[in-house]
Scaffold this motif. Structure first.
Motif, PDB file in Angstrom:
ATOM      1  N   MET A   1       0.819  -1.207   0.000  1.00 52.39           N
ATOM      2  CA  MET A   1       0.000   0.000   0.000  1.00 52.39           C
ATOM      3  C   MET A   1       0.847   1.249   0.000  1.00 52.39           C
ATOM      4  O   MET A   1       0.498   2.242  -0.624  1.00 52.39           O
ATOM      5  CB  MET A   1      -0.943  -0.012   1.197  1.00 52.39           C
ATOM      6  CG  MET A   1      -1.854   1.190   1.292  1.00 52.39           C
ATOM      7  SD  MET A   1      -3.054   1.009   2.620  1.00 52.39           S
ATOM      8  CE  MET A   1      -4.030  -0.359   1.995  1.00 52.39           C
ATOM      9  N   GLY A   2       1.995   1.245   0.731  1.00 50.73           N
ATOM     10  CA  GLY A   2       2.858   2.398   0.651  1.00 50.73           C
ATOM     11  C   GLY A   2       3.367   2.897   1.982  1.00 50.73           C
ATOM     12  O   GLY A   2       3.508   2.143   2.942  1.00 50.73           O
ATOM     13  N   ARG A 122       9.338  -1.936   4.786  1.00 48.97           N
ATOM     14  CA  ARG A 122       8.251  -1.780   3.815  1.00 48.97           C
ATOM     15  C   ARG A 122       7.969  -3.087   3.084  1.00 48.97           C
ATOM     16  O   ARG A 122       6.803  -3.383   2.770  1.00 48.97           O
ATOM     17  CB  ARG A 122       8.593  -0.668   2.822  1.00 48.97           C
ATOM     18  CG  ARG A 122       7.443  -0.437   1.852  1.00 48.97           C
ATOM     19  CD  ARG A 122       7.615   0.744   0.965  1.00 48.97           C
ATOM     20  NE  ARG A 122       6.572   0.723  -0.071  1.00 48.97           N
ATOM     21  CZ  ARG A 122       6.506   1.566  -1.057  1.00 48.97           C
ATOM     22  NH1 ARG A 122       7.392   2.521  -1.180  1.00 48.97           N
ATOM     23  NH2 ARG A 122       5.535   1.475  -1.955  1.00 48.97           N
ATOM     24  N   ASP A 126       2.053  -3.829   4.986  1.00 51.50           N
ATOM     25  CA  ASP A 126       1.179  -3.075   4.081  1.00 51.50           C
ATOM     26  C   ASP A 126       1.511  -1.590   4.061  1.00 51.50           C
ATOM     27  O   ASP A 126       1.407  -0.935   3.019  1.00 51.50           O
ATOM     28  CB  ASP A 126      -0.294  -3.223   4.511  1.00 51.50           C
ATOM     29  CG  ASP A 126      -0.791  -4.656   4.454  1.00 51.50           C
ATOM     30  OD1 ASP A 126      -0.404  -5.377   3.520  1.00 51.50           O
ATOM     31  OD2 ASP A 126      -1.558  -5.044   5.357  1.00 51.50           O
ATOM     32  N   LEU A 127       1.879  -1.062   5.236  1.00 54.90           N
ATOM     33  CA  LEU A 127       1.992   0.387   5.372  1.00 54.90           C
ATOM     34  C   LEU A 127       3.077   0.742   6.378  1.00 54.90           C
ATOM     35  O   LEU A 127       3.133   0.153   7.465  1.00 54.90           O
ATOM     36  CB  LEU A 127       0.650   0.974   5.841  1.00 54.90           C
ATOM     37  CG  LEU A 127       0.578   2.468   6.137  1.00 54.90           C
ATOM     38  CD1 LEU A 127       0.779   3.270   4.858  1.00 54.90           C
ATOM     39  CD2 LEU A 127      -0.764   2.818   6.786  1.00 54.90           C
ATOM     40  N   ASP A 476      -9.027   8.336   4.761  1.00 53.20           N
ATOM     41  CA  ASP A 476      -8.930   7.811   3.394  1.00 53.20           C
ATOM     42  C   ASP A 476      -7.951   8.642   2.564  1.00 53.20           C
ATOM     43  O   ASP A 476      -7.220   8.096   1.721  1.00 53.20           O
ATOM     44  CB  ASP A 476     -10.308   7.804   2.727  1.00 53.20           C
ATOM     45  CG  ASP A 476     -11.245   6.773   3.335  1.00 53.20           C
ATOM     46  OD1 ASP A 476     -10.735   5.808   3.947  1.00 53.20           O
ATOM     47  OD2 ASP A 476     -12.481   6.947   3.223  1.00 53.20           O
ATOM     48  N   LEU A 479      -4.444   7.507   3.418  1.00 50.70           N
ATOM     49  CA  LEU A 479      -4.107   6.252   2.739  1.00 50.70           C
ATOM     50  C   LEU A 479      -3.827   6.490   1.251  1.00 50.70           C
ATOM     51  O   LEU A 479      -2.914   5.883   0.676  1.00 50.70           O
ATOM     52  CB  LEU A 479      -5.248   5.245   2.905  1.00 50.70           C
ATOM     53  CG  LEU A 479      -5.393   4.647   4.308  1.00 50.70           C
ATOM     54  CD1 LEU A 479      -6.636   3.774   4.368  1.00 50.70           C
ATOM     55  CD2 LEU A 479      -4.166   3.850   4.688  1.00 50.70           C
ATOM     56  N   ALA A 480      -4.568   7.403   0.638  1.00 49.67           N
ATOM     57  CA  ALA A 480      -4.325   7.711  -0.764  1.00 49.67           C
ATOM     58  C   ALA A 480      -2.944   8.347  -0.934  1.00 49.67           C
ATOM     59  O   ALA A 480      -2.222   8.035  -1.899  1.00 49.67           O
ATOM     60  CB  ALA A 480      -5.410   8.641  -1.293  1.00 49.67           C
ATOM     61  N   GLY A 483      -0.278   5.843  -0.720  1.00 51.10           N
ATOM     62  CA  GLY A 483      -0.197   5.054  -1.943  1.00 51.10           C
ATOM     63  C   GLY A 483       0.655   5.698  -3.014  1.00 51.10           C
ATOM     64  O   GLY A 483       1.005   5.040  -4.012  1.00 51.10           O
ATOM     65  N   GLU A 484       1.010   6.982  -2.847  1.00 51.25           N
ATOM     66  CA  GLU A 484       1.866   7.657  -3.808  1.00 51.25           C
ATOM     67  C   GLU A 484       3.345   7.341  -3.599  1.00 51.25           C
ATOM     68  O   GLU A 484       4.177   7.722  -4.429  1.00 51.25           O
ATOM     69  CB  GLU A 484       1.676   9.170  -3.691  1.00 51.25           C
ATOM     70  CG  GLU A 484       0.252   9.665  -3.970  1.00 51.25           C
ATOM     71  CD  GLU A 484       0.094  11.151  -3.697  1.00 51.25           C
ATOM     72  OE1 GLU A 484       1.137  11.819  -3.540  1.00 51.25           O
ATOM     73  OE2 GLU A 484      -1.048  11.633  -3.644  1.00 51.25           O
TER      74      GLU A 484
END
Length: 486
Positions: A1-2, A122, A126-127, A476, A479-480, A483-484
């Motif tokens: 996920m990042g 990482r 997931d995160l 949210d 989390l977005a 994800g970058e």
């Protein structure tokens, strides 16, 4: 996920607590989460599952993630020994003792090890929720930086900037950070948070919008003053300078040494309603009505013996003992209570040998080897169980026939007890965290324990903080942004 990194407009804006809260929030959502801080500076350290040491805040964040703490979570730890020198711990092990100038020249070369630790983390989750140190606005330190933007840009991790409103100036600090940092660094920042707001957050709507307009960054939310944060271990000794006396009942006085270390040993006592815990700063005498005086850990024991005497605390302590008071030394404080402390290899500074306070029949020799391990056992007198850890350099030898304070699970012993049992010391940190152990010590001064294990208190506080953050942050969006990450 990042991955996502929280950086601050300054020190003590609440980054560590926010990272811990986000770690628990995402763990409660079922994600595999890991904390990360590339570089930390603290004398509050914790023992890791893989036998090293990291900053206390990252160990707490690991608890928030419900995962064992490992050295990859804080690959570079600086432990100040004086105003100009610090012990450098890399990947959980002591590497050198350096002056401030020498570290500035050294840190650039540590970036590959920092990045390797981050990538190992990482790859296994997931995160990653990372934490900066100080502020990216300290542009005089940007060259060779590994703590903030130097790491974030090298690792491709997007940043959220945290500003603290409680002390005022949050608009200037956030907008000012955008104004002074390199444009490429500013582009790494994807949003901002305003922390420690008291009252109705709608009163800050105009200020929030003004920050968005001036910076072009997305506002992620306004975090209220989190009362549960007071139940978590503090990492920075600045918190001690603002601490007030807690509780009611017999007084426990703690000498605030100049290089106080692992002072979260005292948190469980501070939370007890049946005693008063007072941190005694320099310039004030040890109170004459104390039932128990504690000498806490120290990163520079020999220097702190001199500091203790310079405050006149040795005279105060002698009077306390004559009046029948109890004394406990923890780690460096244990060493200080002995007859002599020798540093033949110059571990803490120039080679030296000094007289201790002479209240325990022990002598200490400092050395280059450091003992770092988790430990458990029982009190020799009474059998109360404890769990804790050791982080110390040197060995302490007691006179033949001296009573030990603790018996470890493997049958070995630690510490010393003098006279009628009122004076004692040991190397174990976290001695008061188990309810049974704390009740044992409080009973000696006529107080009762609340019966709560420290671990349960911390876990409940983390859940409370996670719930509060869920209500006020655009989770949210976080989390977005994560994800970058590259």
């Amino acid at each position: 996920m990042g991955a996502v990194m929280l950086q601050g407009t300054g020190s003590d804006v609440g980054k560590s607590v926010l990272v811990a809260g986000l770690c628990r929030l995402f763990a409660n959502r079922g994600l595999s989460v890991r904390p990360f801080k590339p570089q930390n500076m603290s004398n509050n350290a914790a023992v890791t599952h893989d036998g090293g040491e990291i900053g206390r805040a990252q160990a707490l964040q690991a608890i928030a993630c419900r995962t064992p703490a490992i050295t990859d979570m804080n690959p570079v730890l600086l432990k100040p020994q004086s105003d100009r020198t610090a012990q450098l711990v890399v990947n959980g092990r002591v590497r050198a003792t350096l002056g401030a100038g020498a570290y500035q020249a050294t840190k650039r070369g540590l970036l590959p090890e920092v990045l390797a630790a981050y990538r190992r983390l990482r790859d296994g989750c997931d995160l990653v929720v990372a934490e900066g140190a100080g502020s990216p606005a300290e542009i005089n330190l940007r060259g060779g930086d590994i703590a903030n933007m130097g790491f974030a840009r090298a690792a491709g991790v997007p940043v959220l900037l945290v500003g603290e409103i409680d002390r005022g100036g949050v608009i200037a600090s956030l907008v000012g950070t955008k104004a002074v940092i390199d444009p490429a660094d500013a582009a790494t920042i994807r949003g901002f948070l305003v922390n420690k707001f008291r009252g109705d957050p709608r009163l800050f709507d105009d200020g929030f919008a003004a920050i968005e307009r001036a910076t072009g960054w997305t506002g992620i939310g306004v975090v209220p003053w989190l009362a549960d944060a007071a139940r978590l271990p503090a990492e920075d000794a600045v918190a001690l300078d603002r601490s007030a006396m807690s509780g009611d009942g017999p007084l426990i006085a703690v000498a605030m040494l100049s290089r106080i270390a692992n002072f979260d040993d005292l948190d469980a006592l501070a939370a007890e309603p049946g005693v008063r815990l007072a941190m005694i700063p320099p310039g004030r005498p040890l109170p004459g009505d104390a039932a128990l005086v504690i000498l806490p850990g120290s990163k520079a024991t020999i220097a702190d013996v001199a500091f203790f005497r310079a405050q006149g605390w040795d005279v105060d302590l002698a009077g306390h003992v004559r009046r029948g008071g109890h004394v406990l030394g923890l780690c460096g404080g244990y060493q200080m209570l002995g007859r002599r402390i020798a540093d033949p290899d110059g571990i803490e500074g120039p080679a030296d040998s000094v007289a201790g306070l002479g209240l325990l029949p022990v002598e200490t020799v400092l050395g280059p080897a450091k003992r770092v391990r988790a430990i458990a056992g029982t009190h020799v007198a009474g059998g109360a169980p404890f769990v804790g850890y050791e982080i110390h350099a040197g060995t302490t030898a007691a006179d033949p026939g001296t009573r030990p304070l603790l018996r470890f699970a493997d049958g070995s012993t630690d510490g010393a007890v003098a006279g009628d049992g009122r004076i004692a010391g040991c190397y174990v940190h976290g001695l008061f965290d188990r309810a049974e152990a704390r009740a044992h010590w409080l009973a000696r001064i006529g107080a009762a324990s609340d019966g709560f294990d420290r671990a349960d208190t911390i876990d409940a506080a983390l859940d409370g903080i996670a719930t509060a953050l869920e209500q006020v942050l655009d989770v949210d969006r976080i989390l977005a942004i994560a994800g970058e990450a590259e």
